[in-house]
Design a protein around this motif. Sequence first.
Motif, PDB file in Angstrom:
ATOM      1  N   PHE A  46       0.827  -1.200   0.000  1.00  0.00           N
ATOM      2  CA  PHE A  46       0.000   0.000   0.000  1.00  0.00           C
ATOM      3  C   PHE A  46       0.865   1.254   0.000  1.00  0.00           C
ATOM      4  O   PHE A  46       0.513   2.291   0.554  1.00  0.00           O
ATOM      5  N   VAL A  47       2.015   1.116  -0.638  1.00  0.00           N
ATOM      6  CA  VAL A  47       2.859   2.271  -0.921  1.00  0.00           C
ATOM      7  C   VAL A  47       2.165   3.058  -2.030  1.00  0.00           C
ATOM      8  O   VAL A  47       1.397   2.492  -2.816  1.00  0.00           O
ATOM      9  N   THR A  72      -2.121 -16.126   7.018  1.00  0.00           N
ATOM     10  CA  THR A  72      -1.950 -14.712   7.338  1.00  0.00           C
ATOM     11  C   THR A  72      -1.511 -13.983   6.074  1.00  0.00           C
ATOM     12  O   THR A  72      -0.437 -14.256   5.521  1.00  0.00           O
ATOM     13  N   TYR A  73      -2.363 -13.078   5.604  1.00  0.00           N
ATOM     14  CA  TYR A  73      -2.049 -12.245   4.442  1.00  0.00           C
ATOM     15  C   TYR A  73      -1.566 -10.899   4.976  1.00  0.00           C
ATOM     16  O   TYR A  73      -2.129 -10.364   5.927  1.00  0.00           O
ATOM     17  N   SER A  74      -0.566 -10.348   4.346  1.00  0.00           N
ATOM     18  CA  SER A  74      -0.027  -9.075   4.821  1.00  0.00           C
ATOM     19  C   SER A  74       0.302  -8.175   3.635  1.00  0.00           C
ATOM     20  O   SER A  74       0.233  -8.591   2.477  1.00  0.00           O
ATOM     21  N   ALA A  75       0.677  -6.942   3.946  1.00  0.00           N
ATOM     22  CA  ALA A  75       1.074  -5.988   2.903  1.00  0.00           C
ATOM     23  C   ALA A  75       2.075  -5.014   3.485  1.00  0.00           C
ATOM     24  O   ALA A  75       2.090  -4.741   4.688  1.00  0.00           O
ATOM     25  N   LEU A  76       2.907  -4.481   2.620  1.00  0.00           N
ATOM     26  CA  LEU A  76       3.888  -3.474   3.008  1.00  0.00           C
ATOM     27  C   LEU A  76       3.194  -2.110   3.051  1.00  0.00           C
ATOM     28  O   LEU A  76       2.417  -1.783   2.160  1.00  0.00           O
ATOM     29  N   VAL A  77       3.472  -1.339   4.098  1.00  0.00           N
ATOM     30  CA  VAL A  77       2.885   0.005   4.190  1.00  0.00           C
ATOM     31  C   VAL A  77       3.970   1.003   4.617  1.00  0.00           C
ATOM     32  O   VAL A  77       4.846   0.672   5.410  1.00  0.00           O
ATOM     33  N   ARG A  85      -5.592   1.828   4.494  1.00  0.00           N
ATOM     34  CA  ARG A  85      -6.030   1.120   3.281  1.00  0.00           C
ATOM     35  C   ARG A  85      -5.916  -0.390   3.477  1.00  0.00           C
ATOM     36  O   ARG A  85      -6.785  -1.155   3.059  1.00  0.00           O
ATOM     37  N   ALA A  86      -4.839  -0.805   4.130  1.00  0.00           N
ATOM     38  CA  ALA A  86      -4.637  -2.230   4.381  1.00  0.00           C
ATOM     39  C   ALA A  86      -5.721  -2.779   5.300  1.00  0.00           C
ATOM     40  O   ALA A  86      -6.281  -3.857   5.057  1.00  0.00           O
ATOM     41  N   LYS A  87      -6.029  -2.049   6.350  1.00  0.00           N
ATOM     42  CA  LYS A  87      -7.065  -2.475   7.290  1.00  0.00           C
ATOM     43  C   LYS A  87      -8.421  -2.559   6.605  1.00  0.00           C
ATOM     44  O   LYS A  87      -9.180  -3.522   6.801  1.00  0.00           O
ATOM     45  N   ALA A  88      -8.728  -1.576   5.763  1.00  0.00           N
ATOM     46  CA  ALA A  88     -10.004  -1.559   5.046  1.00  0.00           C
ATOM     47  C   ALA A  88     -10.114  -2.728   4.078  1.00  0.00           C
ATOM     48  O   ALA A  88     -11.230  -3.154   3.719  1.00  0.00           O
ATOM     49  N   SER A  89      -8.978  -3.260   3.657  1.00  0.00           N
ATOM     50  CA  SER A  89      -8.976  -4.388   2.727  1.00  0.00           C
ATOM     51  C   SER A  89      -9.094  -5.737   3.441  1.00  0.00           C
ATOM     52  O   SER A  89      -9.090  -6.783   2.794  1.00  0.00           O
ATOM     53  N   GLY A  90      -9.157  -5.695   4.755  1.00  0.00           N
ATOM     54  CA  GLY A  90      -9.354  -6.924   5.513  1.00  0.00           C
ATOM     55  C   GLY A  90      -8.097  -7.536   6.096  1.00  0.00           C
ATOM     56  O   GLY A  90      -8.152  -8.615   6.705  1.00  0.00           O
ATOM     57  N   LEU A  91      -6.951  -6.886   5.914  1.00  0.00           N
ATOM     58  CA  LEU A  91      -5.702  -7.458   6.422  1.00  0.00           C
ATOM     59  C   LEU A  91      -5.604  -7.320   7.943  1.00  0.00           C
ATOM     60  O   LEU A  91      -6.091  -6.357   8.525  1.00  0.00           O
ATOM     61  N   GLU A 126      -0.843   2.992  15.619  1.00  0.00           N
ATOM     62  CA  GLU A 126      -2.201   2.969  15.075  1.00  0.00           C
ATOM     63  C   GLU A 126      -2.625   1.545  14.702  1.00  0.00           C
ATOM     64  O   GLU A 126      -3.760   1.135  14.945  1.00  0.00           O
ATOM     65  N   ALA A 127      -1.699   0.794  14.097  1.00  0.00           N
ATOM     66  CA  ALA A 127      -2.018  -0.574  13.674  1.00  0.00           C
ATOM     67  C   ALA A 127      -2.305  -1.467  14.878  1.00  0.00           C
ATOM     68  O   ALA A 127      -3.273  -2.242  14.885  1.00  0.00           O
TER      69      ALA A 127
END
Length: 298
Positions: A46-47, A72-77, A85-91, A126-127
Amino acid sequence: MKVQIVEVGPRDGLQNEKEHVSTAAKIQLIDKLVAAGLHRVEASSFVNPKWIPQLADAEEVLKGITWSSDVTYSALVPNVRGMERAKASGLTEIALFMSASETHNKKNINKTMEETFPVLREVAREALALGMRVRGYVSTVFGCPYEGAVPIDNSRRVTHELLEMGVFEVSLGDTIGVATPKQVREVMEKIVKDTATERLAGHFHDTRGTGLANVAAALDVGIRTFDSSIGGLGGCPYAPGAAGNISTEDLVYMLNGMDWDTGVNLERLLEAGAFIQEELGRELPSKVLKAHLAAVKA
Protein backbone atom coordinates in the motif's frame (compact mmCIF):
# COMPACT_ATOMS: atom_id res chain seq x y z
CA MET A 1 11.89 -29.43 13.27
CA LYS A 2 9.81 -26.68 11.72
CA VAL A 3 10.71 -23.70 9.57
CA GLN A 4 8.27 -20.94 8.62
CA ILE A 5 8.34 -19.53 5.11
CA VAL A 6 7.02 -16.06 4.37
CA GLU A 7 6.12 -15.90 0.69
CA VAL A 8 6.93 -12.42 -0.63
CA GLY A 9 6.65 -13.05 -4.38
CA PRO A 10 3.29 -11.30 -4.91
CA ARG A 11 4.78 -8.13 -3.41
CA ASP A 12 8.59 -8.06 -3.37
CA GLY A 13 8.79 -10.16 -6.53
CA LEU A 14 6.16 -8.61 -8.75
CA GLN A 15 6.92 -5.00 -7.79
CA ASN A 16 10.12 -5.23 -9.85
CA GLU A 17 8.45 -6.53 -13.02
CA LYS A 18 8.58 -4.10 -15.94
CA GLU A 19 5.69 -5.71 -17.81
CA HIS A 20 2.18 -5.27 -16.42
CA VAL A 21 0.87 -8.28 -14.50
CA SER A 22 -2.91 -8.51 -14.52
CA THR A 23 -4.94 -8.38 -11.33
CA ALA A 24 -6.48 -11.74 -12.24
CA ALA A 25 -3.03 -13.33 -12.52
CA LYS A 26 -1.98 -11.96 -9.12
CA ILE A 27 -5.15 -13.35 -7.56
CA GLN A 28 -4.57 -16.77 -9.11
CA LEU A 29 -0.94 -16.77 -8.02
CA ILE A 30 -1.81 -16.04 -4.39
CA ASP A 31 -4.52 -18.71 -4.35
CA LYS A 32 -2.07 -21.26 -5.83
CA LEU A 33 0.55 -20.38 -3.22
CA VAL A 34 -1.96 -20.91 -0.44
CA ALA A 35 -3.08 -24.19 -2.02
CA ALA A 36 0.56 -25.31 -1.85
CA GLY A 37 0.49 -24.96 1.92
CA LEU A 38 2.05 -21.55 2.49
CA HIS A 39 0.54 -19.96 5.59
CA ARG A 40 2.14 -16.52 5.41
CA VAL A 41 1.78 -14.55 2.18
CA GLU A 42 2.73 -10.93 1.57
CA ALA A 43 0.02 -10.17 -0.94
CA SER A 44 0.76 -6.60 -2.04
CA SER A 45 1.87 -3.13 -1.02
CA PHE A 46 0.00 0.00 0.00
CA VAL A 47 2.86 2.27 -0.92
CA ASN A 48 1.78 5.19 -3.13
CA PRO A 49 0.97 3.76 -6.60
CA LYS A 50 3.11 6.51 -8.16
CA TRP A 51 6.14 4.84 -6.54
CA ILE A 52 5.18 1.26 -7.36
CA PRO A 53 2.61 1.26 -10.20
CA GLN A 54 2.86 -2.52 -10.56
CA LEU A 55 1.03 -2.90 -7.23
CA ALA A 56 -1.54 -0.13 -7.69
CA ASP A 57 -4.31 -2.76 -7.66
CA ALA A 58 -3.73 -3.89 -4.05
CA GLU A 59 -7.37 -3.43 -3.03
CA GLU A 60 -8.65 -5.31 -6.08
CA VAL A 61 -6.23 -8.19 -5.51
CA LEU A 62 -7.24 -8.60 -1.88
CA LYS A 63 -10.90 -8.39 -2.82
CA GLY A 64 -10.47 -11.17 -5.37
CA ILE A 65 -8.44 -13.80 -3.50
CA THR A 66 -10.04 -16.78 -1.79
CA TRP A 67 -9.37 -15.98 1.85
CA SER A 68 -8.24 -18.89 4.01
CA SER A 69 -8.73 -18.72 7.77
CA ASP A 70 -5.41 -20.42 8.53
CA VAL A 71 -3.35 -18.08 6.32
CA THR A 72 -1.95 -14.71 7.34
CA TYR A 73 -2.05 -12.24 4.44
CA SER A 74 -0.03 -9.08 4.82
CA ALA A 75 1.07 -5.99 2.90
CA LEU A 76 3.89 -3.47 3.01
CA VAL A 77 2.89 0.01 4.19
CA PRO A 78 4.91 3.24 4.45
CA ASN A 79 2.60 5.42 6.54
CA VAL A 80 -0.73 5.70 8.38
CA ARG A 81 -2.64 6.22 5.13
CA GLY A 82 -1.26 2.98 3.75
CA MET A 83 -2.08 1.22 7.02
CA GLU A 84 -5.68 2.42 6.85
CA ARG A 85 -6.03 1.12 3.28
CA ALA A 86 -4.64 -2.23 4.38
CA LYS A 87 -7.07 -2.47 7.29
CA ALA A 88 -10.00 -1.56 5.05
CA SER A 89 -8.98 -4.39 2.73
CA GLY A 90 -9.35 -6.92 5.51
CA LEU A 91 -5.70 -7.46 6.42
CA THR A 92 -4.72 -8.27 9.99
CA GLU A 93 -0.98 -7.82 9.46
CA ILE A 94 1.19 -5.12 7.91
CA ALA A 95 4.93 -4.70 7.39
CA LEU A 96 7.06 -1.61 7.98
CA PHE A 97 10.41 -1.04 6.33
CA MET A 98 13.58 0.99 6.62
CA SER A 99 17.28 0.63 5.92
CA ALA A 100 20.28 0.09 8.15
CA SER A 101 22.31 2.46 5.95
CA GLU A 102 21.66 6.20 5.80
CA THR A 103 22.09 6.71 2.05
CA HIS A 104 19.87 3.79 1.05
CA ASN A 105 17.18 4.94 3.49
CA LYS A 106 17.23 8.45 2.01
CA LYS A 107 16.96 7.17 -1.55
CA ASN A 108 14.32 4.56 -0.71
CA ILE A 109 12.14 6.49 1.74
CA ASN A 110 13.33 10.07 1.18
CA LYS A 111 14.05 10.45 4.89
CA THR A 112 17.04 10.09 7.16
CA MET A 113 17.04 7.17 9.56
CA GLU A 114 16.26 9.52 12.47
CA GLU A 115 13.34 11.03 10.54
CA THR A 116 11.99 7.55 9.75
CA PHE A 117 11.66 6.24 13.31
CA PRO A 118 8.80 8.61 14.37
CA VAL A 119 6.85 7.82 11.18
CA LEU A 120 7.10 4.07 11.73
CA ARG A 121 6.32 4.49 15.42
CA GLU A 122 3.07 6.27 14.55
CA VAL A 123 2.05 3.59 12.04
CA ALA A 124 2.83 0.80 14.50
CA ARG A 125 0.87 2.49 17.28
CA GLU A 126 -2.20 2.97 15.08
CA ALA A 127 -2.02 -0.57 13.67
CA LEU A 128 -1.66 -2.18 17.11
CA ALA A 129 -4.60 -0.12 18.37
CA LEU A 130 -6.68 -1.65 15.57
CA GLY A 131 -5.65 -5.15 16.60
CA MET A 132 -3.25 -5.67 13.69
CA ARG A 133 0.11 -7.41 13.89
CA VAL A 134 3.14 -5.47 12.68
CA ARG A 135 6.22 -6.95 11.06
CA GLY A 136 9.43 -5.04 10.37
CA TYR A 137 11.95 -5.16 7.52
CA VAL A 138 15.51 -3.93 7.86
CA SER A 139 17.17 -3.45 4.47
CA THR A 140 20.91 -3.42 3.62
CA VAL A 141 21.89 -5.31 6.78
CA PHE A 142 24.78 -7.03 5.00
CA GLY A 143 25.80 -4.34 2.55
CA CYS A 144 24.63 -1.11 0.92
CA PRO A 145 24.84 -0.27 -2.81
CA TYR A 146 25.99 3.24 -1.91
CA GLU A 147 28.02 2.88 1.28
CA GLY A 148 29.39 -0.64 1.00
CA ALA A 149 29.82 -2.35 4.36
CA VAL A 150 27.17 -1.46 6.96
CA PRO A 151 28.12 -1.37 10.66
CA ILE A 152 26.42 -4.17 12.62
CA ASP A 153 25.44 -1.63 15.28
CA ASN A 154 23.21 0.10 12.70
CA SER A 155 21.21 -3.08 12.21
CA ARG A 156 21.11 -3.79 15.93
CA ARG A 157 19.77 -0.33 16.63
CA VAL A 158 17.07 -0.46 13.94
CA THR A 159 16.02 -3.93 15.08
CA HIS A 160 15.81 -2.73 18.69
CA GLU A 161 13.76 0.34 17.70
CA LEU A 162 11.30 -1.77 15.70
CA LEU A 163 10.83 -4.25 18.53
CA GLU A 164 10.29 -1.35 20.95
CA MET A 165 7.47 -0.14 18.66
CA GLY A 166 5.67 -3.46 19.16
CA VAL A 167 6.78 -5.22 15.99
CA PHE A 168 6.43 -8.99 16.54
CA GLU A 169 9.14 -10.01 14.07
CA VAL A 170 12.04 -8.33 12.31
CA SER A 171 13.21 -9.57 8.92
CA LEU A 172 16.91 -8.89 8.35
CA GLY A 173 17.55 -8.29 4.67
CA ASP A 174 20.47 -8.84 2.34
CA THR A 175 18.95 -6.36 -0.09
CA ILE A 176 21.64 -6.53 -2.79
CA GLY A 177 22.69 -10.13 -2.29
CA VAL A 178 26.27 -9.60 -1.11
CA ALA A 179 26.23 -11.65 2.08
CA THR A 180 28.25 -14.82 2.63
CA PRO A 181 27.60 -17.55 5.24
CA LYS A 182 30.49 -16.37 7.45
CA GLN A 183 29.10 -12.83 7.48
CA VAL A 184 25.57 -14.06 8.14
CA ARG A 185 26.73 -16.02 11.19
CA GLU A 186 28.70 -13.07 12.54
CA VAL A 187 25.86 -10.57 12.10
CA MET A 188 23.05 -12.85 13.24
CA GLU A 189 24.98 -14.02 16.32
CA LYS A 190 25.40 -10.43 17.48
CA ILE A 191 21.77 -9.47 16.84
CA VAL A 192 20.53 -12.67 18.50
CA LYS A 193 22.29 -11.56 21.69
CA ASP A 194 19.82 -8.66 21.87
CA THR A 195 16.60 -10.55 21.18
CA ALA A 196 15.07 -14.01 20.92
CA THR A 197 15.66 -15.89 17.67
CA GLU A 198 11.90 -16.47 17.22
CA ARG A 199 11.48 -12.72 16.73
CA LEU A 200 13.95 -12.64 13.83
CA ALA A 201 13.72 -13.74 10.19
CA GLY A 202 16.14 -13.91 7.30
CA HIS A 203 15.51 -12.23 3.94
CA PHE A 204 18.20 -13.25 1.45
CA HIS A 205 18.74 -12.47 -2.20
CA ASP A 206 20.60 -14.78 -4.57
CA THR A 207 22.30 -12.07 -6.62
CA ARG A 208 25.71 -13.68 -6.21
CA GLY A 209 24.57 -17.28 -5.74
CA THR A 210 24.93 -17.43 -1.94
CA GLY A 211 21.25 -17.16 -0.95
CA LEU A 212 20.61 -20.74 0.14
CA ALA A 213 24.03 -21.06 1.77
CA ASN A 214 23.11 -18.01 3.83
CA VAL A 215 19.85 -19.67 4.89
CA ALA A 216 21.85 -22.67 6.10
CA ALA A 217 24.14 -20.34 8.07
CA ALA A 218 21.16 -18.57 9.65
CA LEU A 219 19.66 -21.95 10.61
CA ASP A 220 22.89 -22.70 12.47
CA VAL A 221 22.39 -19.53 14.50
CA GLY A 222 18.80 -20.48 15.38
CA ILE A 223 16.74 -18.51 12.84
CA ARG A 224 13.61 -20.45 11.87
CA THR A 225 11.71 -18.01 9.62
CA PHE A 226 12.75 -17.07 6.09
CA ASP A 227 11.33 -14.89 3.32
CA SER A 228 11.36 -16.24 -0.22
CA SER A 229 9.76 -15.55 -3.59
CA ILE A 230 8.04 -17.97 -5.94
CA GLY A 231 10.22 -18.70 -8.97
CA GLY A 232 12.93 -16.41 -7.58
CA LEU A 233 10.93 -13.36 -8.68
CA GLY A 234 12.28 -9.98 -7.72
CA GLY A 235 15.45 -9.09 -9.59
CA CYS A 236 17.67 -6.74 -7.66
CA PRO A 237 17.21 -3.11 -8.85
CA TYR A 238 20.82 -2.33 -7.86
CA ALA A 239 22.29 -5.19 -9.90
CA PRO A 240 20.58 -5.21 -13.32
CA GLY A 241 20.05 -8.67 -14.76
CA ALA A 242 20.91 -10.43 -11.51
CA ALA A 243 18.70 -12.88 -9.67
CA GLY A 244 16.76 -11.41 -6.78
CA ASN A 245 15.02 -13.10 -3.86
CA ILE A 246 15.80 -16.70 -3.08
CA SER A 247 13.31 -19.00 -4.80
CA THR A 248 10.61 -20.58 -2.65
CA GLU A 249 10.88 -23.81 -4.66
CA ASP A 250 14.64 -23.97 -4.12
CA LEU A 251 14.25 -23.17 -0.42
CA VAL A 252 11.60 -25.84 0.15
CA TYR A 253 13.63 -28.42 -1.77
CA MET A 254 16.72 -27.72 0.32
CA LEU A 255 14.87 -27.70 3.63
CA ASN A 256 13.09 -30.95 2.77
CA GLY A 257 16.46 -32.53 2.11
CA MET A 258 17.70 -31.31 5.49
CA ASP A 259 14.66 -32.84 7.27
CA TRP A 260 13.10 -29.50 8.12
CA ASP A 261 9.28 -29.38 8.09
CA THR A 262 7.92 -26.46 6.04
CA GLY A 263 4.36 -27.73 5.63
CA VAL A 264 4.61 -26.88 1.92
CA ASN A 265 3.69 -29.29 -0.88
CA LEU A 266 6.53 -28.94 -3.38
CA GLU A 267 4.51 -30.30 -6.32
CA ARG A 268 1.75 -27.74 -5.78
CA LEU A 269 4.39 -25.05 -5.31
CA LEU A 270 5.94 -25.94 -8.66
CA GLU A 271 2.50 -25.54 -10.26
CA ALA A 272 2.39 -21.99 -8.88
CA GLY A 273 5.89 -21.29 -10.21
CA ALA A 274 5.05 -22.68 -13.64
CA PHE A 275 1.88 -20.58 -13.69
CA ILE A 276 3.55 -17.24 -13.02
CA GLN A 277 6.41 -18.08 -15.39
CA GLU A 278 3.86 -18.66 -18.15
CA GLU A 279 2.10 -15.41 -17.29
CA LEU A 280 5.34 -13.43 -17.45
CA GLY A 281 6.51 -15.14 -20.62
CA ARG A 282 10.10 -15.57 -19.50
CA GLU A 283 12.19 -18.12 -17.66
CA LEU A 284 12.42 -17.53 -13.91
CA PRO A 285 15.62 -18.04 -11.88
CA SER A 286 14.40 -20.93 -9.72
CA LYS A 287 16.68 -23.90 -10.35
CA VAL A 288 14.21 -26.43 -8.97
CA LEU A 289 11.50 -25.03 -11.24
CA LYS A 290 13.83 -25.25 -14.26
CA ALA A 291 14.72 -28.87 -13.45
CA HIS A 292 11.07 -29.77 -12.97
CA LEU A 293 9.90 -28.23 -16.24
CA ALA A 294 12.82 -29.81 -18.15
CA ALA A 295 11.88 -33.23 -16.75
CA VAL A 296 8.23 -32.71 -17.74
CA LYS A 297 9.25 -31.89 -21.32
CA ALA A 298 11.67 -34.85 -21.58
